[in-house]
Design a protein around this motif. Sequence first.
Motif, mmCIF file in Angstrom:
data_model
loop_
_atom_site.group_PDB
_atom_site.id
_atom_site.type_symbol
_atom_site.label_atom_id
_atom_site.label_comp_id
_atom_site.label_asym_id
_atom_site.label_seq_id
_atom_site.Cartn_x
_atom_site.Cartn_y
_atom_site.Cartn_z
ATOM 1 N N PHE A 3 0.847 -1.181 0.000
ATOM 2 C CA PHE A 3 0.000 0.000 0.000
ATOM 3 C C PHE A 3 0.887 1.237 0.000
ATOM 4 O O PHE A 3 1.948 1.236 0.616
ATOM 5 C CB PHE A 3 -0.898 0.017 1.242
ATOM 6 N N PRO A 4 0.454 2.301 -0.658
ATOM 7 C CA PRO A 4 1.251 3.532 -0.609
ATOM 8 C C PRO A 4 1.244 4.085 0.815
ATOM 9 O O PRO A 4 0.219 4.026 1.505
ATOM 10 C CB PRO A 4 0.534 4.469 -1.579
ATOM 11 N N THR A 5 2.372 4.565 1.258
ATOM 12 C CA THR A 5 2.468 5.120 2.607
ATOM 13 C C THR A 5 3.160 6.470 2.554
ATOM 14 O O THR A 5 3.741 6.851 1.545
ATOM 15 C CB THR A 5 3.262 4.186 3.540
ATOM 16 N N GLN A 6 3.107 7.163 3.663
ATOM 17 C CA GLN A 6 3.820 8.417 3.815
ATOM 18 C C GLN A 6 4.393 8.445 5.222
ATOM 19 O O GLN A 6 3.889 7.744 6.109
ATOM 20 C CB GLN A 6 2.901 9.608 3.579
ATOM 21 N N PRO A 7 5.425 9.234 5.445
ATOM 22 C CA PRO A 7 6.005 9.295 6.784
ATOM 23 C C PRO A 7 4.984 9.798 7.808
ATOM 24 O O PRO A 7 4.157 10.668 7.515
ATOM 25 C CB PRO A 7 7.156 10.287 6.643
ATOM 26 N N VAL A 8 5.039 9.231 8.999
ATOM 27 C CA VAL A 8 4.143 9.610 10.092
ATOM 28 C C VAL A 8 4.989 9.886 11.330
ATOM 29 O O VAL A 8 5.899 9.121 11.653
ATOM 30 C CB VAL A 8 3.120 8.481 10.383
ATOM 31 N N PHE A 9 4.686 10.990 12.013
ATOM 32 C CA PHE A 9 5.325 11.297 13.284
ATOM 33 C C PHE A 9 4.588 10.508 14.358
ATOM 34 O O PHE A 9 3.379 10.689 14.552
ATOM 35 C CB PHE A 9 5.243 12.805 13.552
ATOM 36 N N VAL A 10 5.282 9.602 15.024
ATOM 37 C CA VAL A 10 4.699 8.769 16.083
ATOM 38 C C VAL A 10 5.388 9.143 17.378
ATOM 39 O O VAL A 10 6.617 9.215 17.445
ATOM 40 C CB VAL A 10 4.894 7.269 15.784
ATOM 41 N N TYR A 11 4.583 9.390 18.415
ATOM 42 C CA TYR A 11 5.148 9.804 19.701
ATOM 43 C C TYR A 11 4.359 9.154 20.826
ATOM 44 O O TYR A 11 3.125 9.150 20.804
ATOM 45 C CB TYR A 11 5.086 11.334 19.828
ATOM 46 N N GLU A 12 5.053 8.601 21.802
ATOM 47 C CA GLU A 12 4.446 8.059 23.009
ATOM 48 C C GLU A 12 4.901 8.906 24.177
ATOM 49 O O GLU A 12 6.102 9.122 24.361
ATOM 50 C CB GLU A 12 4.873 6.600 23.229
ATOM 51 N N GLY A 13 3.956 9.412 24.954
ATOM 52 C CA GLY A 13 4.295 10.217 26.123
ATOM 53 C C GLY A 13 3.451 11.466 26.187
ATOM 54 O O GLY A 13 2.465 11.616 25.471
ATOM 55 N N THR A 14 3.862 12.359 27.069
ATOM 56 C CA THR A 14 3.125 13.596 27.282
ATOM 57 C C THR A 14 3.901 14.755 26.645
ATOM 58 O O THR A 14 4.845 14.537 25.889
ATOM 59 C CB THR A 14 2.846 13.799 28.787
ATOM 60 N N TRP A 15 3.500 16.002 26.948
ATOM 61 C CA TRP A 15 4.154 17.167 26.373
ATOM 62 C C TRP A 15 5.665 17.101 26.611
ATOM 63 O O TRP A 15 6.102 16.825 27.721
ATOM 64 C CB TRP A 15 3.613 18.451 26.984
ATOM 65 N N SER A 16 6.446 17.379 25.589
ATOM 66 C CA SER A 16 7.900 17.395 25.719
ATOM 67 C C SER A 16 8.479 18.201 24.565
ATOM 68 O O SER A 16 7.794 18.486 23.572
ATOM 69 C CB SER A 16 8.462 15.968 25.681
ATOM 70 N N ALA A 17 9.773 18.508 24.659
ATOM 71 C CA ALA A 17 10.453 19.208 23.569
ATOM 72 C C ALA A 17 10.454 18.349 22.310
ATOM 73 O O ALA A 17 10.299 18.875 21.201
ATOM 74 C CB ALA A 17 11.880 19.559 23.985
ATOM 75 N N GLU A 18 10.593 17.038 22.471
ATOM 76 C CA GLU A 18 10.573 16.142 21.311
ATOM 77 C C GLU A 18 9.232 16.214 20.590
ATOM 78 O O GLU A 18 9.174 16.316 19.366
ATOM 79 C CB GLU A 18 10.850 14.705 21.756
ATOM 80 N N MET A 19 8.148 16.171 21.342
ATOM 81 C CA MET A 19 6.813 16.264 20.731
ATOM 82 C C MET A 19 6.627 17.620 20.079
ATOM 83 O O MET A 19 6.131 17.724 18.964
ATOM 84 C CB MET A 19 5.716 16.038 21.776
ATOM 85 N N ALA A 21 8.670 19.577 18.775
ATOM 86 C CA ALA A 21 9.505 19.851 17.603
ATOM 87 C C ALA A 21 8.674 19.804 16.324
ATOM 88 O O ALA A 21 9.023 20.446 15.335
ATOM 89 C CB ALA A 21 10.658 18.854 17.531
ATOM 90 N N HIS A 22 7.561 19.079 16.357
ATOM 91 C CA HIS A 22 6.644 19.027 15.209
ATOM 92 C C HIS A 22 5.792 20.295 15.243
ATOM 93 O O HIS A 22 5.205 20.627 16.279
ATOM 94 C CB HIS A 22 5.760 17.781 15.314
ATOM 95 N N PRO A 23 5.682 21.039 14.138
ATOM 96 C CA PRO A 23 4.958 22.327 14.173
ATOM 97 C C PRO A 23 3.501 22.219 14.602
ATOM 98 O O PRO A 23 3.020 23.065 15.366
ATOM 99 C CB PRO A 23 5.086 22.860 12.749
ATOM 100 N N ALA A 24 2.782 21.208 14.153
ATOM 101 C CA ALA A 24 1.375 21.073 14.543
ATOM 102 C C ALA A 24 1.248 20.685 16.015
ATOM 103 O O ALA A 24 0.304 21.091 16.685
ATOM 104 C CB ALA A 24 0.655 20.056 13.652
ATOM 105 N N MET A 25 2.207 19.919 16.526
ATOM 106 C CA MET A 25 2.134 19.515 17.935
ATOM 107 C C MET A 25 2.537 20.677 18.847
ATOM 108 O O MET A 25 2.001 20.811 19.947
ATOM 109 C CB MET A 25 3.001 18.285 18.188
ATOM 110 N N ASP A 26 3.441 21.533 18.391
ATOM 111 C CA ASP A 26 3.765 22.730 19.161
ATOM 112 C C ASP A 26 2.545 23.650 19.200
ATOM 113 O O ASP A 26 2.208 24.209 20.248
ATOM 114 C CB ASP A 26 4.969 23.458 18.556
ATOM 115 N N TRP A 27 1.857 23.791 18.055
ATOM 116 C CA TRP A 27 0.621 24.571 18.015
ATOM 117 C C TRP A 27 -0.385 23.983 19.001
ATOM 118 O O TRP A 27 -1.011 24.704 19.771
ATOM 119 C CB TRP A 27 0.055 24.556 16.595
ATOM 120 N N MET A 28 -0.515 22.642 18.984
ATOM 121 C CA MET A 28 -1.491 21.977 19.854
ATOM 122 C C MET A 28 -1.145 22.175 21.323
ATOM 123 O O MET A 28 -2.034 22.385 22.149
ATOM 124 C CB MET A 28 -1.551 20.485 19.517
ATOM 125 N N TYR A 29 0.136 22.090 21.646
ATOM 126 C CA TYR A 29 0.561 22.330 23.026
ATOM 127 C C TYR A 29 0.117 23.724 23.476
ATOM 128 O O TYR A 29 -0.481 23.882 24.539
ATOM 129 C CB TYR A 29 2.084 22.195 23.162
#
Length: 184
Positions: A3-19, A21-29
Amino acid sequence: MTFPTQPVFVYEGTWSAEMRAHPAMDWMYNFTSNIFDNRAWDIPTEQYLTEDFVLKKSDGTEVHGREAAWAADKALYAPFTAHKHEPRGLMCAENAEGWEMVGRANLYVNLPGAPSEGEKKVKDLDGKEWDAVCAGMFRFLYVKDESGFQGIKLKRTEVCSDPLPALGLMLKRGVVTPEQLLSG
């Protein structure tokens, strides 16, 4: 079969600098921490939500339009005297308009009314005590929009949450009656 795929940002945990770092997740934070969890409901919604924003509630009801959906979103949190979202994990993929995120979170809440005998508090990851915790899954659609906060706006929110922990305590405390719950 592949199946065609695309890269996905996968993160386990709560708010962090790593999370964040993704622009939409920083917006969400920023949106979650500064607006939702601070109960700062009187925001310029045009900076955060698209005009055609849709809120899909846990009961399947969809509310269309920025102002109507924002009012419905606020109403979902109105029974709580305080609340906090604590992310637990997510998957976020870029699409033609921006990003789509599916995530899990705990919603910690405090409720009005006097605690009943034997009522136990729950603790968030920071050790703060709350009246109840409601587990939930969410789906968000973000669009890139230079007129939005951090160049992003929220286009759609879908909530899948179990309100029973909070509703049970509200019934015990007399904040709501069974008749009120059954009347719709």
